[in-house]
Design an enzyme around this catalytic site. Structure first.
Site, PDB file in Angstrom:
ATOM      1  N   CYS B 323     -88.243  61.775 -20.879  1.00 40.59           N
ATOM      2  CA  CYS B 323     -88.535  62.940 -20.043  1.00 40.59           C
ATOM      3  C   CYS B 323     -87.718  64.148 -20.474  1.00 40.59           C
ATOM      4  O   CYS B 323     -87.536  65.077 -19.686  1.00 40.59           O
ATOM      5  CB  CYS B 323     -88.227  62.614 -18.584  1.00 40.59           C
ATOM      6  N   ASP B 324     -87.190  64.125 -21.669  1.00 38.13           N
ATOM      7  CA  ASP B 324     -86.318  65.192 -22.128  1.00 38.13           C
ATOM      8  C   ASP B 324     -87.093  66.130 -23.043  1.00 38.13           C
ATOM      9  O   ASP B 324     -87.702  65.690 -24.027  1.00 38.13           O
ATOM     10  CB  ASP B 324     -85.127  64.568 -22.878  1.00 38.13           C
TER      11      ASP B 324
END
Lengths: 375, 375
Positions: B323-324
């Protein structure tokens, strides 16, 4: 630095580098945020710090959890969270992981494209889905780029399609980017989301939930808006755009719960002033690959405290211990550390409880993962 | 892709992401390089890939080892290398690690400043020391910056000081930067080193060894000079600058031994064309934090092979599964992958045997370290 940390250091003299984390501070942060956002359900962004004591503390306080992977879901369940309190928030999921999560009782999933919907319809039939839209990340110190989120204009078709494939359209999600400094970002994003709620109402679907993501900034060494100001701005925007049709609100704080509860303690390995250079080089036993990955591009600038504070501050480059040239922490940020700082002295990175230990490499250059102590 | 890898995949269908590494290729690379550099002792840069089978293979072939840490020294010893064949090459060392290495029989250490010399004099009395000088890294795809090395003009004083403090001045080291594409870099560095040899001879110290570091480029997707051309350039420069007073040569190849012997196999998790974007997004089950750290700034561009090659190539952004937002592999490098590529298809990163597995995070976003198979 908290009394618990001080006592731990005095009593055990832990080998550096290590992360010291005060669970009381985490609980304080949770309670403060929950009180400031009474209309929101908090879904802790597990990736910020997935350590078992952190998850257990938050589960006990009643937090929900935003998981990025099946492994994070397992950790939340092991920490005592009920499956009904866990959302699978990553828009990028293997179909086999969706199925495994569904079998564990997870019923809320985020998606941002038709291809992901197809997987969800097969592997999580009937589950609730939230459509993530892309919103402007300008002003974020750790932006998310264009990696996540459909165009806002595509969301209502996708949510109608979700319903058509047997899923339950639950709501809309966005993320303004981590460490967001421009409070207007939320207003724009909330406004875009509200339009999607209206569009879907006209198409016969009443969405129940708005997921406002994370991004509330933490005060590191750089100036950022106050947390309270960010929360006020969010609340005002919600009122402005949703009025008396306020949906349920999910919030996904990670950094602003965990960061200030932890600090990384390290040791100077070498400090030297080289011929012809106007900066001093200080090499620590932790670097970019040992847990301080968010120093990439010097994005996150931690407050730094040293054993020699009070001495003569001089321009300093801070670097990690590996043989890798990329392993430099701060070269342009303008840190000034005492000229007296030398090998064996400790250096502390404050507010380092989030996005540190879990980033550390398994052993680049032979340096093992960051040791962690939860107090 | 080698027959061994093909057979392993066909027989075991290993879960992705994983690193497959053919030890025969590693041995071939070692033998080729040793034959091409008959005047040099090869010190394998352990950090490139510290896996036990890699170290064992090289130890059997007679390689020496360049270790970046005490842990790497331990791994070399465990792989059967004698302490006399291991140099502690990191210029940044805790005094306690120097002492532990010395106790294990390590007698060759690199340094680049007076502060490090003081530690060595105390913790490794009488040991041989090599002074690392800073040299131009222009032309390197993974440069080392100004992190390592004293000014060339400071080296002879430091080596004299070493002798004065009971250490044995052995030689000079440099590193032109990893994946060096400008063959003239070595000539300049070797010329600088030769001047230091001359200066010290005039001061009564005969240095025995020149450590020419690493940097010989590997042919990834970007064009680089041939390995043979780099080696010829190095040999010519050595002859030009040292003539008939040729010192012993240490070389520290890492990438050019290990890279081509391995490949990372991954799976597409999600592929989508978003509204209003002229690129397709392909999300894999490996990213920057799972082992492909050298895609930072798109520095290393791996040759990529996919299950759908032969299809219709379209501009593609490649991203990791976290999710980065920083976990994007290639956005500007201009990769074109088949439009047919979809979830579940395999994607292989060739020449990924170096600087991959050991970089992977312990579990960022819950994704565990890269699995490794040595065949």
């Amino acid at each position: 630095m908290t009394p618990k940390m001080e006592e731990f250091i005095a009593r055990f003299r832990p080998e550096t580098p290590c992360l010291l984390f005060d669970l009381d501070l985490l609980a304080d942060n949770y309670r403060r945020l929950a009180a400031a956002l009474p209309m929101a359900e908090i879904y802790y962004a597990v990736k910020a710090n997935p350590a078992a004591p952190v998850l257990q503390t938050l589960a006990t306080l009643g937090s929900n959890f935003d998981a990025a992977s099946l492994a994070e879901i397992d950790r939340c369940l092991a920490a005592g969270a009920d499956a009904s309190r866990i959302a699978f928030g990553n828009t990028i999921k293997k179909q086999s992981d969706i199925a495994a999560a569904f079998a564990l009782g997870i019923r809320v999933f985020t998606f941002d494209c038709a291809e992901e919907l197809e997987k969800l319809a097969i592997a999580a039939p009937g589950a609730s889905v939230i459509c993530r839209i892309f919103v402007d990340n300008d002003g974020a110190r750790w932006p998310l780029g264009a990696k996540f989120g459909c165009a806002a204009g595509a969301a209502s078709d996708l949510l109608v399609k979700a319903q058509g494939s047997g899923l339950a359209p639950l709501g809309v999600a966005f993320h303004v980017g981590s460490q967001q400094t421009d409070l207007a970002s939320w207003d724009m994003a909330i406004g875009q989301a509200a339009m999607i709620f209206t569009e879907l109402r006209e198409r016969g679907i009443e969405l129940a939930t708005l997921n406002i993501g994370g991004g509330v900034p933490v005060a590191y060494a750089q100036e950022v808006p106050e947390e309270a100001a960010a929360i006020t701005a969010i609340q005002q925007s919600l009122a402005r755009h949703f009025g008396n049709r306020m949906p349920a609100i999910m919030a996904e704080p990670g950094r602003c719960l965990a960061a200030t509860a932890g600090m990384v303690r390290s040791e100077v390995v070498l400090a030297t002033q080289r011929d012809g250079q106007d900066v001093r080089w200080v090499y620590l036993d932790i670097g970019k690959f040992g847990g301080l990955a968010e120093t990439i591009d010097e994005a996150i600038q931690y407050p730094i405290v040293t054993e020699r504070d009070g001495g003569n501050p001089v321009p300093t480059v801070l670097a990690g211990p590996t043989c890798d040239g990329a392993d430099v922490l701060y070269q342009i940020a303008g840190y000034q550390l005492p000229a007296e700082l030398g090998a064996g002295d400790w250096v502390e990175f404050r507010h380092a409880g989030a996005y540190t230990a879990s980033y550390s490499s398994v052993g680049f250059n032979g340096f093992g993962p960051l040791k962690e102590y939860y107090l």
